[in-house]
Design a protein around this motif. Structure first.
Motif, PDB file in Angstrom:
ATOM      1  N   ARG A  22      76.762 -36.757   8.543  1.00 37.57           N
ATOM      2  CA  ARG A  22      77.946 -35.310   8.660  1.00 37.57           C
ATOM      3  C   ARG A  22      77.907 -36.305  10.150  1.00 37.57           C
ATOM      4  NH1 ARG A  22      78.786 -29.970   7.533  1.00 37.57           N
ATOM      5  NH2 ARG A  22      80.937 -29.820   8.489  1.00 37.57           N
ATOM      6  N   ALA A  23      77.008 -36.512  11.069  1.00 38.97           N
ATOM      7  CA  ALA A  23      78.067 -37.240  12.300  1.00 38.97           C
ATOM      8  C   ALA A  23      77.799 -38.360  12.311  1.00 38.97           C
ATOM      9  CB  ALA A  23      76.093 -37.209  13.857  1.00 38.97           C
ATOM     10  N   ALA A  24      77.850 -39.332  11.573  1.00 42.98           N
ATOM     11  CA  ALA A  24      78.325 -40.235  11.338  1.00 42.98           C
ATOM     12  C   ALA A  24      78.823 -40.665  10.825  1.00 42.98           C
ATOM     13  CB  ALA A  24      76.548 -41.198  11.154  1.00 42.98           C
ATOM     14  N   GLY A  25      79.403 -40.226   9.512  1.00 45.58           N
ATOM     15  CA  GLY A  25      79.737 -40.421   8.453  1.00 45.58           C
ATOM     16  C   GLY A  25      79.257 -41.404   7.406  1.00 45.58           C
ATOM     17  N   GLU A  26      77.873 -41.461   7.370  1.00 45.05           N
ATOM     18  CA  GLU A  26      77.254 -42.828   6.910  1.00 45.05           C
ATOM     19  C   GLU A  26      75.975 -42.756   7.014  1.00 45.05           C
ATOM     20  OE1 GLU A  26      78.085 -47.377   6.963  1.00 45.05           O
ATOM     21  OE2 GLU A  26      78.348 -46.733   9.085  1.00 45.05           O
ATOM     22  N   VAL A  27      74.898 -43.233   6.724  1.00 45.53           N
ATOM     23  CA  VAL A  27      74.005 -42.857   6.565  1.00 45.53           C
ATOM     24  C   VAL A  27      73.224 -44.604   6.500  1.00 45.53           C
ATOM     25  CG1 VAL A  27      71.518 -41.928   6.031  1.00 45.53           C
ATOM     26  CG2 VAL A  27      73.501 -40.952   5.316  1.00 45.53           C
ATOM     27  N   ARG A  30      72.107 -47.872  10.104  1.00 51.32           N
ATOM     28  CA  ARG A  30      71.440 -47.869  10.833  1.00 51.32           C
ATOM     29  C   ARG A  30      72.473 -48.224  11.985  1.00 51.32           C
ATOM     30  NH1 ARG A  30      66.747 -50.788  13.753  1.00 51.32           N
ATOM     31  NH2 ARG A  30      68.084 -50.812  15.420  1.00 51.32           N
ATOM     32  N   GLU A  31      73.829 -48.864  11.298  1.00 49.32           N
ATOM     33  CA  GLU A  31      74.820 -48.992  12.253  1.00 49.32           C
ATOM     34  C   GLU A  31      75.835 -48.235  12.476  1.00 49.32           C
ATOM     35  OE1 GLU A  31      74.227 -50.664   9.388  1.00 49.32           O
ATOM     36  OE2 GLU A  31      73.568 -52.608   9.884  1.00 49.32           O
ATOM     37  N   GLY A  32      75.617 -46.837  11.281  1.00 46.18           N
ATOM     38  CA  GLY A  32      75.892 -45.264  11.832  1.00 46.18           C
ATOM     39  C   GLY A  32      75.143 -44.990  13.426  1.00 46.18           C
ATOM     40  N   LEU A  33      74.606 -44.935  13.038  1.00 46.55           N
ATOM     41  CA  LEU A  33      72.930 -44.625  14.053  1.00 46.55           C
ATOM     42  C   LEU A  33      73.964 -45.108  15.542  1.00 46.55           C
ATOM     43  CD1 LEU A  33      69.603 -44.238  12.648  1.00 46.55           C
ATOM     44  CD2 LEU A  33      71.331 -42.684  13.737  1.00 46.55           C
ATOM     45  N   GLU A  34      73.807 -46.998  15.701  1.00 48.05           N
ATOM     46  CA  GLU A  34      73.907 -47.090  16.523  1.00 48.05           C
ATOM     47  C   GLU A  34      75.245 -47.114  17.648  1.00 48.05           C
ATOM     48  OE1 GLU A  34      73.367 -51.566  15.494  1.00 48.05           O
ATOM     49  OE2 GLU A  34      70.752 -51.379  16.143  1.00 48.05           O
ATOM     50  N   ARG A  35      76.188 -46.950  16.415  1.00 50.37           N
ATOM     51  CA  ARG A  35      77.847 -46.219  16.867  1.00 50.37           C
ATOM     52  C   ARG A  35      77.719 -45.196  17.976  1.00 50.37           C
ATOM     53  NH1 ARG A  35      79.513 -47.915  12.449  1.00 50.37           N
ATOM     54  NH2 ARG A  35      79.395 -45.986  11.754  1.00 50.37           N
ATOM     55  N   LEU A  36      77.147 -44.139  16.525  1.00 46.87           N
ATOM     56  CA  LEU A  36      77.136 -42.741  18.155  1.00 46.87           C
ATOM     57  C   LEU A  36      75.544 -42.413  19.016  1.00 46.87           C
ATOM     58  CD1 LEU A  36      75.155 -39.967  14.417  1.00 46.87           C
ATOM     59  CD2 LEU A  36      77.331 -40.446  16.081  1.00 46.87           C
ATOM     60  N   LEU A  37      75.202 -43.584  19.415  1.00 49.53           N
ATOM     61  CA  LEU A  37      74.215 -43.712  20.419  1.00 49.53           C
ATOM     62  C   LEU A  37      74.938 -45.453  21.382  1.00 49.53           C
ATOM     63  CD1 LEU A  37      71.071 -44.092  18.573  1.00 49.53           C
ATOM     64  CD2 LEU A  37      71.457 -42.360  20.242  1.00 49.53           C
ATOM     65  N   GLU A  38      76.017 -45.272  21.162  1.00 52.84           N
ATOM     66  CA  GLU A  38      76.585 -46.788  21.823  1.00 52.84           C
ATOM     67  C   GLU A  38      76.445 -45.959  23.615  1.00 52.84           C
ATOM     68  OE1 GLU A  38      81.035 -49.317  21.958  1.00 52.84           O
ATOM     69  OE2 GLU A  38      80.174 -47.539  19.923  1.00 52.84           O
ATOM     70  N   GLY A  39      75.526 -47.255  24.214  1.00 54.00           N
ATOM     71  CA  GLY A  39      75.873 -46.548  25.735  1.00 54.00           C
ATOM     72  C   GLY A  39      74.953 -45.687  26.672  1.00 54.00           C
ATOM     73  N   GLU A  40      73.676 -45.806  25.634  1.00 60.25           N
ATOM     74  CA  GLU A  40      72.873 -44.878  25.731  1.00 60.25           C
ATOM     75  C   GLU A  40      71.804 -45.906  25.924  1.00 60.25           C
ATOM     76  OE1 GLU A  40      70.819 -40.846  25.998  1.00 60.25           O
ATOM     77  OE2 GLU A  40      72.603 -41.338  25.941  1.00 60.25           O
ATOM     78  N   PRO A  41      70.787 -45.857  27.049  1.00 60.81           N
ATOM     79  CA  PRO A  41      70.073 -46.421  27.086  1.00 60.81           C
ATOM     80  C   PRO A  41      69.009 -46.600  25.894  1.00 60.81           C
ATOM     81  CG  PRO A  41      70.083 -44.976  28.972  1.00 60.81           C
ATOM     82  CD  PRO A  41      71.299 -44.577  28.191  1.00 60.81           C
ATOM     83  N   ASP A  42      68.822 -47.254  25.469  1.00 63.65           N
ATOM     84  CA  ASP A  42      66.963 -47.740  24.361  1.00 63.65           C
ATOM     85  C   ASP A  42      67.968 -47.463  23.043  1.00 63.65           C
ATOM     86  OD1 ASP A  42      65.245 -47.541  26.462  1.00 63.65           O
ATOM     87  OD2 ASP A  42      65.020 -45.481  26.511  1.00 63.65           O
ATOM     88  N   ALA A  43      69.075 -47.275  23.132  1.00 58.61           N
ATOM     89  CA  ALA A  43      69.243 -46.822  22.013  1.00 58.61           C
ATOM     90  C   ALA A  43      69.309 -47.535  20.560  1.00 58.61           C
ATOM     91  CB  ALA A  43      71.371 -47.382  21.941  1.00 58.61           C
ATOM     92  N   SER A  44      68.703 -48.581  21.066  1.00 58.62           N
ATOM     93  CA  SER A  44      68.355 -49.563  19.321  1.00 58.62           C
ATOM     94  C   SER A  44      66.880 -48.647  19.290  1.00 58.62           C
ATOM     95  CB  SER A  44      67.693 -51.141  19.928  1.00 58.62           C
ATOM     96  OG  SER A  44      67.380 -52.217  19.033  1.00 58.62           O
TER      97      SER A  44
END
Length: 133
Positions: A30-35, A37-51
């Motif tokens: 629902r948040a990323a539009g897809e399930v 890893r790339e979708g998760l990383e977009r949601l976390l962009e700019g976040e420390p420890d995003a990866s």
């Protein structure tokens, strides 16, 4: 209401393999539009420890190899939700919790105890059977 808050819904399944974090998978979709890893990383962009956060969640929801312990997964989910709540308030609804795995119920309890400075509302819906557990 989507202009005022991000609404994410996750539903517990009554049976199946790998369903412990299925409601979390729904939230990511629902948040990323897809399930992915790339979708998760977009949601976390700019976040420390995003990866690291993306890897923990991806492993928990079965889209990447490797599994983390429950504590690391809880930490990663909290970080993701806090990141989402920085943009706008987040309303999370978990449905059919009577079917939730104990590990997932622990995650919800953890979030209720540790998310304090983010505008996140968690709504849990279940049949009375849950109270017997």
């Amino acid at each position: 209401m989507d202009d005022e808050a991000s609404v994410l819904v996750g539903r517990c399944l009554p049976y199946g393999k790998g369903i412990t974090y299925w409601p979390l998978r729904d939230l990511v979709r629902r948040a990323a539009g897809e399930v992915t890893r790339e979708g998760l990383e977009r949601l976390l962009e700019g976040e420390p420890d995003a990866s690291k956060v993306a890897a923990r969640i991806a492993g928990a929801i079965g889209i990447a190899g490797g599994k983390s312990g429950p504590e690391e997964t809880m930490w990663a989910v909290r970080r993701l939700l806090e990141r989402l709540a920085r943009n706008q308030p987040v309303v999370i609804a978990f449905d059919d919790l009577q079917w939730a795995e104990p590990t997932f119920l622990d995650l919800i309890e953890y979030l209720l105890g540790w998310v304090r400075d983010a505008p996140i509302l968690i709504v849990c819906m279940a049949r009375p059977d849950l109270l017997e557990q």
